[in-house]
Write a protein that holds these residues in place. Structure first.
Motif, mmCIF file in Angstrom:
data_model
loop_
_atom_site.group_PDB
_atom_site.id
_atom_site.type_symbol
_atom_site.label_atom_id
_atom_site.label_comp_id
_atom_site.label_asym_id
_atom_site.label_seq_id
_atom_site.Cartn_x
_atom_site.Cartn_y
_atom_site.Cartn_z
ATOM 1 N N ASP A 272 -22.094 22.046 -23.650
ATOM 2 C CA ASP A 272 -20.628 22.076 -23.622
ATOM 3 C C ASP A 272 -20.102 23.491 -23.845
ATOM 4 O O ASP A 272 -19.196 23.943 -23.145
ATOM 5 N N ASN A 273 -20.667 24.191 -24.826
ATOM 6 C CA ASN A 273 -20.237 25.565 -25.115
ATOM 7 C C ASN A 273 -20.488 26.499 -23.945
ATOM 8 O O ASN A 273 -19.638 27.325 -23.600
ATOM 9 N N GLU B 169 -30.026 30.065 -24.933
ATOM 10 C CA GLU B 169 -29.583 29.618 -26.258
ATOM 11 C C GLU B 169 -30.590 28.672 -26.912
ATOM 12 O O GLU B 169 -30.811 28.732 -28.117
ATOM 13 N N LYS C 293 -23.570 16.727 -17.610
ATOM 14 C CA LYS C 293 -22.300 17.417 -17.874
ATOM 15 C C LYS C 293 -21.655 17.878 -16.562
ATOM 16 O O LYS C 293 -20.435 17.751 -16.403
ATOM 17 N N ALA D 211 -26.425 18.718 -26.162
ATOM 18 C CA ALA D 211 -25.136 18.466 -25.499
ATOM 19 C C ALA D 211 -24.078 19.453 -25.981
ATOM 20 O O ALA D 211 -23.265 19.947 -25.183
ATOM 21 N N SER D 212 -24.095 19.763 -27.261
ATOM 22 C CA SER D 212 -23.139 20.715 -27.823
ATOM 23 C C SER D 212 -23.339 22.111 -27.222
ATOM 24 O O SER D 212 -22.374 22.784 -26.856
ATOM 25 N N ILE D 213 -24.585 22.528 -27.113
ATOM 26 C CA ILE D 213 -24.881 23.839 -26.516
ATOM 27 C C ILE D 213 -24.449 23.859 -25.058
ATOM 28 O O ILE D 213 -23.839 24.826 -24.585
ATOM 29 N N ASP E 161 -30.578 15.335 -29.048
ATOM 30 C CA ASP E 161 -29.739 15.257 -27.857
ATOM 31 C C ASP E 161 -28.309 15.715 -28.122
ATOM 32 O O ASP E 161 -27.683 16.339 -27.258
ATOM 33 N N ALA E 162 -27.781 15.431 -29.298
ATOM 34 C CA ALA E 162 -26.412 15.836 -29.624
ATOM 35 C C ALA E 162 -26.301 17.361 -29.703
ATOM 36 O O ALA E 162 -25.316 17.943 -29.235
ATOM 37 N N GLU E 163 -27.307 18.014 -30.283
ATOM 38 C CA GLU E 163 -27.293 19.479 -30.375
ATOM 39 C C GLU E 163 -27.403 20.115 -28.992
ATOM 40 O O GLU E 163 -26.720 21.095 -28.699
#
Length: 156
Positions: free
Chosen positions: A107-108, A136, A153, A103-105, A99-101
């Motif tokens: 956000d980017n 991605e 998000k 969320a990072s994608i 989930d963190a990965e």
């Protein structure tokens, strides 16, 4: 022939020789799904490794849903068989993102789209954001998890 399909076929042969019925059954179903995908449509074609991965992901999702349905109906043996087949299929799939990965994608992608348009995308641009995020992620996470992260998000 796609490298992954060749690997599936050789692993099926090995599983049959070793009398591993669960593995052989899961690989047979996966190869049948791949073959069906190859001959569907106007003209028969050979699938690329990426397309084979998509078919395997679809089959894995079916196993997961079937296991849940069997467990809900009180058929523990059938649910366990579906989970075992799912485990076999997962060995051929790329490592899933946590989930963190994801969320990072997200956000980017949101930051890049905000930079392009001059304003942060909102819930109305969810389709646009999903398209960019899915490009991605490329099969390394289920669509529902990706959609939930994008929605969280965009609404926050």
């Amino acid at each position: 022939m796609a490298e992954l399909k060749t690997r599936l076929q050789s692993d099926l042969t090995a599983a049959m020789k070793a009398r591993e019925t669960v593995t052989a059954g899961a690989l047979r179903m996966a190869l049948t799904a791949v073959t069906n995908e190859e001959v569907s449509g106007e003209q028969a074609r050979e699938l690329s490794d990426d397309e084979v991965v998509k078919v395997l992901m679809r089959e894995a999702k079916k196993r997961k849903e079937a296991a849940e349905a069997f467990a809900g109906a009180g058929r523990a043996e059938k649910a366990e068989l579906e989970r075992a087949e799912l485990a076999v299929l997962e060995t051929y799939l790329p490592k899933q993102l946590d989930d963190a990965e994801i969320a990072s994608i997200v956000d980017n992608v949101v930051a890049a789209l905000a930079e392009q348009s001059g304003e942060a995308p909102g819930p109305k641009q969810m389709g646009q954001v999903m398209k960019a995020v899915n490009a991605e992620v490329a099969g390394r996470a289920e669509g529902g998890r990706v959609a939930a992260a994008v929605k969280a998000k965009l609404t926050s």
